[in-house]
Design an enzyme around this catalytic site. Structure first.
Site, PDB file in Angstrom:
ATOM      1  N   LYS A  91       0.809  -1.267  -0.107  1.00  0.00           N
ATOM      2  CA  LYS A  91      -0.054   0.165  -0.184  1.00  0.00           C
ATOM      3  C   LYS A  91       1.073   1.218  -0.012  1.00  0.00           C
ATOM      4  CE  LYS A  91      -4.205   1.984   2.156  1.00  0.00           C
ATOM      5  NZ  LYS A  91      -5.370   1.670   2.997  1.00  0.00           N
ATOM      6  N   ASN A 127     -14.168   3.083  -4.036  1.00  0.00           N
ATOM      7  CA  ASN A 127     -13.508   3.749  -2.526  1.00  0.00           C
ATOM      8  C   ASN A 127     -13.217   4.997  -2.372  1.00  0.00           C
ATOM      9  OD1 ASN A 127     -10.358   3.992  -2.364  1.00  0.00           O
ATOM     10  ND2 ASN A 127     -10.826   2.840  -4.258  1.00  0.00           N
ATOM     11  N   ASN A 186       2.944   6.570  -7.258  1.00  0.00           N
ATOM     12  CA  ASN A 186       1.431   6.782  -7.382  1.00  0.00           C
ATOM     13  C   ASN A 186       1.135   8.185  -7.946  1.00  0.00           C
ATOM     14  OD1 ASN A 186      -1.158   7.239  -6.883  1.00  0.00           O
ATOM     15  ND2 ASN A 186      -1.392   5.917  -4.901  1.00  0.00           N
ATOM     16  N   PHE A 187       1.167   8.197  -9.134  1.00  0.00           N
ATOM     17  CA  PHE A 187       0.809   9.568  -9.796  1.00  0.00           C
ATOM     18  C   PHE A 187      -0.518   9.402 -10.120  1.00  0.00           C
ATOM     19  CE2 PHE A 187       5.461   9.487 -11.486  1.00  0.00           C
ATOM     20  CZ  PHE A 187       5.708  10.695 -10.461  1.00  0.00           C
ATOM     21  N   SER A 188      -1.517   8.910  -9.578  1.00  0.00           N
ATOM     22  CA  SER A 188      -2.848   8.385 -10.045  1.00  0.00           C
ATOM     23  C   SER A 188      -4.003   8.469  -8.839  1.00  0.00           C
ATOM     24  CB  SER A 188      -3.034   7.307 -10.826  1.00  0.00           C
ATOM     25  OG  SER A 188      -2.175   6.170 -10.093  1.00  0.00           O
ATOM     26  N   CYS A 189      -3.586   8.618  -7.637  1.00  0.00           N
ATOM     27  CA  CYS A 189      -5.072   8.370  -6.762  1.00  0.00           C
ATOM     28  C   CYS A 189      -5.965   9.379  -7.124  1.00  0.00           C
ATOM     29  CB  CYS A 189      -4.317   8.462  -5.273  1.00  0.00           C
ATOM     30  SG  CYS A 189      -5.657   8.286  -3.882  1.00  0.00           S
ATOM     31  N   LYS A 227       2.575   5.011 -12.026  1.00  0.00           N
ATOM     32  CA  LYS A 227       1.291   4.415 -12.213  1.00  0.00           C
ATOM     33  C   LYS A 227       0.408   5.891 -12.743  1.00  0.00           C
ATOM     34  CE  LYS A 227      -2.293   1.842  -9.599  1.00  0.00           C
ATOM     35  NZ  LYS A 227      -2.374   1.223  -8.226  1.00  0.00           N
ATOM     36  N   ASN A 254      -5.106   3.295 -12.688  1.00  0.00           N
ATOM     37  CA  ASN A 254      -5.496   3.437 -11.478  1.00  0.00           C
ATOM     38  C   ASN A 254      -7.252   3.672 -11.343  1.00  0.00           C
ATOM     39  OD1 ASN A 254      -5.940   3.908  -8.327  1.00  0.00           O
ATOM     40  ND2 ASN A 254      -3.966   4.931  -8.362  1.00  0.00           N
TER      41      ASN A 254
END
Length: 425
Positions: A91, A127, A186-189, A227, A254
């Site tokens: 995570k 989510n 994580n370039f995408s949340c 991502k 994502n």
């Protein structure tokens, strides 16, 4: 999306976007032999081999635990390795977990049938969960323990940080010291912290993405995957920027920004937190066709502009069967990530995925993943080309049905019959 110059940083090759003197530690590539059976041309000599080598990393199969709840702590990541997953992406972590505050409930489900139905198959999952709220040091200690117990297995750290070069460098150094094999950025949340220039706020802005990727690849010494967010017009643009800025791989997609629905009794949106909600990330079976299209776009760009053997592509989105995975691989993916599918079906799902992927490979006499990776990419074209191809096919079918086209086509075997078969002018 902000425009980007797509400039190649100094010291990188314009042809493939690779550093001329890379600091990345990538194992040397050994010779891999594919043995064919004498039983028949194209028949595999042995059981289909699911192993893959990605950016120098050896995996027993292409199935990877996607970053999210299934990689939230040591216990569940250990279980994933024990069940047989090819790799685990933990995570997402950041330097200061105290800024991460989750709410409950944080999930909402879309089922086949009327909206809000308590029955029916789950086809969509939303989510509003944030990245890890556990202290970074705790997560790093667990990474170290996992690599101590599973030194041959692939553990990937997922990281995300604010718009601060020093913070990115510190985070990379600390995560690398834990012994992880690669980093996924994580370039995408799509939700949670865009005001801090985190997640999709970077992935949607090519100029910002190029700058941050530059910071990351200045410091990273292990393979880096970027991502990508699907919440963008042309996903190939940021993927191109990430590769040109030194990343060894791209992961997509994502989750998709969504509002799951409205409770028609209470008139409140779902998931409902104290009577209110916020848009969240959409995943599960319903996003699979969208994910395939995005992966196809990235794969086409990579094939046209890069030596794809030097880079990797990880497909994500609605994978619940081995056949779902085969589709991503046929479009050019090296690995396939599963997150929501694990939350719904458990860690043992990997056995079903492997069995079904092998079943597909036997059907087509494929011995290895590489034999069919990207095989379907050639069958995509423009709508204009589809029109041309169909018109030509119709013309040919008419010619066969009606007979000869002109006198020059006569064979001499029955002039009357051949003349009568000719197409009228």
């Amino acid at each position: 999306m902000a425009a980007s110059s797509l400039a190649i940083p100094q010291g990188r090759s314009a042809a493939v976007g690779l550093p001329l003197q890379s600091r990345k530690r990538v194992p040397a590539l050994p010779c891999n032999l594919v043995v064919r059976s004498a039983a028949g041309e194209g028949s595999p000599a042995v059981e289909p081999d699911l192993s893959v080598r990605v950016n120098g990393l050896e995996m027993p199969n292409p199935f990877v635990i996607g970053s999210g709840p299934p990689g939230t702590n040591y216990t569940v990541m250990k279980r994933a390795f024990d069940e047989g997953w090819g790799a685990v992406i933990a995570k997402t972590v950041s330097l200061d977990s105290s800024k991460v505050v989750n709410v409950t409930p944080r999930y909402a489900k879309l089922r086949a049938g009327s909206n809000g139905s308590a029955k029916g198959q789950i086809i969509g999952w939303e989510n509003i969960e944030l990245i890890s709220d556990r202290p970074l040091e705790t997560m790093l200690n667990e990474f170290k323990q996992l690599k101590k117990e599973y030194p041959e297995r692939i553990l990937i750290g997922s990281i995300m940080e604010e718009y601060n070069k020093d913070a990115w460098h510190e985070l990379i150094e600390r995560v690398e010291e834990s012994g992880v094999d690669a980093l996924e950025i994580n370039f995408s949340c799509p939700h949670g912290m865009p005001e801090r220039k985190m997640g999709a706020a970077v992935g949607q802005d090519c100029a910002l993405l190029e700058e941050v990727c530059g910071w990351i690849n200045e410091r990273a010494t292990i393979p880096v995957w970027a991502k990508m967010t699907p919440n963008i017009t042309d996903i190939a643009q940021p993927a191109r920027v990430a590769l040109r800025s030194g990343c060894e791989g791209v992961a997509a997609i994502n989750t998709i920004m969504s509002v799951m629905g409205i409770d028609l009794d209470t008139l409140r949106p779902e998931p409902c937190v104290e009577g209110y909600s916020t848009p969240g990330g959409y995943s599960s079976k319903a996003v699979h066709p969208i994910a395939l299209a995005k992966v196809m776009q990235i794969a086409q760009m990579m094939k046209a502009e890069y030596n794809v053997k030097d880079f990797s592509l990880s497909g994500i989105g609605g994978v619940e069967t081995g056949h779902d995975a085969a589709e991503f691989i046929l479009l050019g993916a090296d690995t396939v990530q599963v997150c929501t599918g694990v939350m719904m079906h458990g860690y043992g799902l990997v056995k079903k995925l492997c069995d079904e992927l092998k079943e597909f490979m036997r059907k087509h006499n494929f011995s290895t993943i590489e034999e069919f990776r990207g095989a379907s990419l050639q069958y995509f074209t423009t709508h204009m080309e589809l029109v041309r191809r169909q018109q030509e096919a119709i013309r040919q079918r008419k010619a066969v049905r009606k007979g000869l086209q002109s006198d020059k086509d006569w064979t001499g075997d029955g002039f009357v019959k051949e003349t009568e078969s000719m197409v009228s002018n």
